[in-house]
Scaffold this motif. Structure first.
Motif, PDB file in Angstrom:
ATOM      1  N   PRO A  54       0.839  -1.207   0.000  1.00 11.79           N
ATOM      2  CA  PRO A  54       0.000   0.000   0.000  1.00 11.79           C
ATOM      3  C   PRO A  54       0.871   1.253   0.000  1.00 11.79           C
ATOM      4  N   ARG A  55       0.400   2.294  -0.628  1.00 16.97           N
ATOM      5  CA  ARG A  55       1.114   3.570  -0.640  1.00 16.97           C
ATOM      6  C   ARG A  55       0.742   4.329   0.626  1.00 16.97           C
ATOM      7  N   LEU A  56       1.716   4.571   1.451  1.00 22.85           N
ATOM      8  CA  LEU A  56       1.475   5.182   2.753  1.00 22.85           C
ATOM      9  C   LEU A  56       2.209   6.515   2.890  1.00 22.85           C
ATOM     10  N   ARG A  57       1.654   7.366   3.716  1.00 21.04           N
ATOM     11  CA  ARG A  57       2.297   8.608   4.122  1.00 21.04           C
ATOM     12  C   ARG A  57       2.468   8.572   5.637  1.00 21.04           C
ATOM     13  N   ALA A  58       3.627   8.965   6.106  1.00 19.69           N
ATOM     14  CA  ALA A  58       3.878   8.970   7.541  1.00 19.69           C
ATOM     15  C   ALA A  58       4.261  10.373   7.995  1.00 19.69           C
ATOM     16  N   GLU A  59       3.516  10.890   8.951  1.00 22.67           N
ATOM     17  CA  GLU A  59       3.836  12.199   9.506  1.00 22.67           C
ATOM     18  C   GLU A  59       4.810  12.083  10.669  1.00 22.67           C
ATOM     19  N   GLY A  60       4.767  10.954  11.364  1.00 23.68           N
ATOM     20  CA  GLY A  60       5.601  10.769  12.551  1.00 23.68           C
ATOM     21  C   GLY A  60       7.067  10.560  12.228  1.00 23.68           C
ATOM     22  N   THR A  61       7.915  10.889  13.202  1.00 24.56           N
ATOM     23  CA  THR A  61       9.365  10.706  13.039  1.00 24.56           C
ATOM     24  C   THR A  61       9.951   9.917  14.202  1.00 24.56           C
ATOM     25  N   SER A  62       9.113   9.210  14.942  1.00 23.94           N
ATOM     26  CA  SER A  62       9.572   8.382  16.057  1.00 23.94           C
ATOM     27  C   SER A  62       8.857   7.042  15.994  1.00 23.94           C
ATOM     28  N   PRO A  63       9.456   5.984  16.585  1.00 22.45           N
ATOM     29  CA  PRO A  63       8.773   4.682  16.573  1.00 22.45           C
ATOM     30  C   PRO A  63       7.392   4.726  17.199  1.00 22.45           C
ATOM     31  N   ALA A  64       7.238   5.460  18.302  1.00 28.17           N
ATOM     32  CA  ALA A  64       5.938   5.519  18.968  1.00 28.17           C
ATOM     33  C   ALA A  64       4.890   6.165  18.061  1.00 28.17           C
ATOM     34  N   ALA A  65       5.271   7.255  17.400  1.00 31.67           N
ATOM     35  CA  ALA A  65       4.332   7.941  16.513  1.00 31.67           C
ATOM     36  C   ALA A  65       3.946   7.058  15.336  1.00 31.67           C
ATOM     37  N   LEU A  66       4.907   6.321  14.790  1.00 24.30           N
ATOM     38  CA  LEU A  66       4.596   5.458  13.652  1.00 24.30           C
ATOM     39  C   LEU A  66       3.740   4.264  14.052  1.00 24.30           C
ATOM     40  N   HIS A  67       3.959   3.732  15.262  1.00 23.55           N
ATOM     41  CA  HIS A  67       3.098   2.650  15.735  1.00 23.55           C
ATOM     42  C   HIS A  67       1.660   3.139  15.863  1.00 23.55           C
ATOM     43  N   ALA A  68       1.502   4.376  16.324  1.00 23.87           N
ATOM     44  CA  ALA A  68       0.162   4.933  16.443  1.00 23.87           C
ATOM     45  C   ALA A  68      -0.483   5.094  15.064  1.00 23.87           C
ATOM     46  N   GLU A  69       0.307   5.542  14.092  1.00 25.07           N
ATOM     47  CA  GLU A  69      -0.225   5.685  12.738  1.00 25.07           C
ATOM     48  C   GLU A  69      -0.587   4.325  12.147  1.00 25.07           C
ATOM     49  N   ALA A  70       0.260   3.330  12.379  1.00 20.36           N
ATOM     50  CA  ALA A  70      -0.016   1.987  11.856  1.00 20.36           C
ATOM     51  C   ALA A  70      -1.305   1.420  12.458  1.00 20.36           C
ATOM     52  N   ALA A  71      -1.508   1.671  13.749  1.00 18.98           N
ATOM     53  CA  ALA A  71      -2.694   1.145  14.425  1.00 18.98           C
ATOM     54  C   ALA A  71      -3.977   1.750  13.869  1.00 18.98           C
ATOM     55  N   ALA A  72      -3.869   2.932  13.261  1.00 14.86           N
ATOM     56  CA  ALA A  72      -5.054   3.604  12.717  1.00 14.86           C
ATOM     57  C   ALA A  72      -5.388   3.176  11.291  1.00 14.86           C
ATOM     58  N   LEU A  73      -4.514   2.386  10.683  1.00 11.67           N
ATOM     59  CA  LEU A  73      -4.718   1.977   9.293  1.00 11.67           C
ATOM     60  C   LEU A  73      -5.476   0.651   9.232  1.00 11.67           C
TER      61      LEU A  73
END
Length: 326
Positions: A50-69
């Motif tokens: 999937p084509r994704l965009r990530a706003e976060g720059t830390s592991p915690a922020a990216l885990h939160a973004e992943a959980a929302a997908l």
């Protein structure tokens, strides 16, 4: 492209054919992995990332973004269902890129989402393709968690590794393969290396005996298969083994001529000036400068899991580089 052969020790024993999923199977590495698996009777599923965009720059922020997908996660769980191994060969291989949500989405967020989906689907092992560029200008490469990213691309790959290492425990074994400077038929960077090696610009620092991390797609594919098929534990990070070539040997194989030998002090001074100018220009030249640095000085590799377990592929980098001249 000639098909890389799977290692004899990694070919599955007779019985039901194992099922592998290759995420990003149309790319340079992914297509080579898919072809090698199919050649040896492994059932392979090709899955588009999937084509994704990530706003976060830390592991915690990216885990939160992943959980929302939720939708993307469900699609991947369904695509991975029944698989023994998932290989993530997707991502943006753009060493000269500037930082962007798309770069972080492909190289940092996608590994977290795909690993979580593999765990939810009951996959035995998730193999993530990273880059030795995450360790930057260190004198040597190893399998430690120590990283020194120096560009937007290497930072995105390092963040992808950190996201995976920060995951909560699961039943799926997650192994990150740090690929070195991979060359092969049909790759633009390999053609560029051959042209450079055949030109008067081909040069090395000092005697040119420093080990080079330049490697072959054949050996990388062999190593990925070994990691995936291995029934014992595999460390969280494993380094693609050195293919026994020096910086001079790489240029001679690729260009068919001896490179010039430059004073090491001159090469270091030129690189310092180049990186300073590149930093002022938003790191736009960092990728090109890193290639010059590798041509001149190479980078030593510490033995790791492959050497300790007898999973070292046959070196084929000279063969690949000599073929690139044609």
């Amino acid at each position: 492209m000639s098909t890389p052969s799977a290692p004899r020790s990694s070919v599955p024993s007779p019985g039901p054919a194992p099922v592998w999923v290759v995420l990003g199977a149309t790319g340079f590495i992914g297509s080579a992995v898919r072809s090698a698996l199919a050649e040896h009777g492994v059932s392979v599923r090709s899955v588009s990332a999937p084509r994704l965009r990530a706003e976060g720059t830390s592991p915690a922020a990216l885990h939160a973004e992943a959980a929302a997908l939720d939708t993307e996660h469900s699609l991947l769980v369904n695509a991975f269902a029944g698989a023994d191994v998932v290989v993530n060969a997707a991502g943006l291989a753009t060493p000269g890129a500037t930082d962007s949500p798309e770069l972080r989405g492909a190289n940092s967020l996608l590994p977290a989402l795909a690993a979580d989906a593999a765990d939810a689907a009951g996959v035995r092992r998730f193999v993530h393709l990273s880059s030795a560029a995450v360790q930057g200008h260190r004198p040597f490469l190893d399998e430690s968690t120590h990283v020194e990213p120096f560009s937007a691309y290497s930072r995105s790959k390092a963040l992808g590794e950190q996201v995976l290492s920060a995951r909560a425990g699961g039943s799926c074994s997650v192994a990150t393969v740090r690929a070195t400077s991979v060359q092969g038929p049909g790759r633009a960077t390999t053609a560029k290396l051959a042209r450079l090696a055949a030109s008067p610009l081909a040069s090395v620092a000092g005697p040119g005996t420093a080990p080079s991390p330049v490697s072959s797609v054949h050996s990388l594919v062999d190593f990925v298969l070994r990691v995936g098929f291995h029934r014992g534990p595999v460390p969280a990070v494993v380094l693609q083994p050195w293919e026994q070539a020096s910086v001079s040997a790489v240029l001679e194989a690729a260009g068919g001529r001896r490179p010039a030998h430059l004073p090491a002090w001159f090469c270091r001074a030129a690189l310092r000036c180049g990186y300073t100018v590149s930093s002022l220009a938003g790191e736009r030249l960092h990728g090109a400068l890193r290639r010059v640095e590798m041509m001149w000085f190479g980078q030593r590799q510490e033995p790791g899991w492959a050497e300790s377990t007898g999973n070292v592929p046959e070196p084929r980098v000279r063969e690949v580089l000599e073929a690139s001249r044609n």
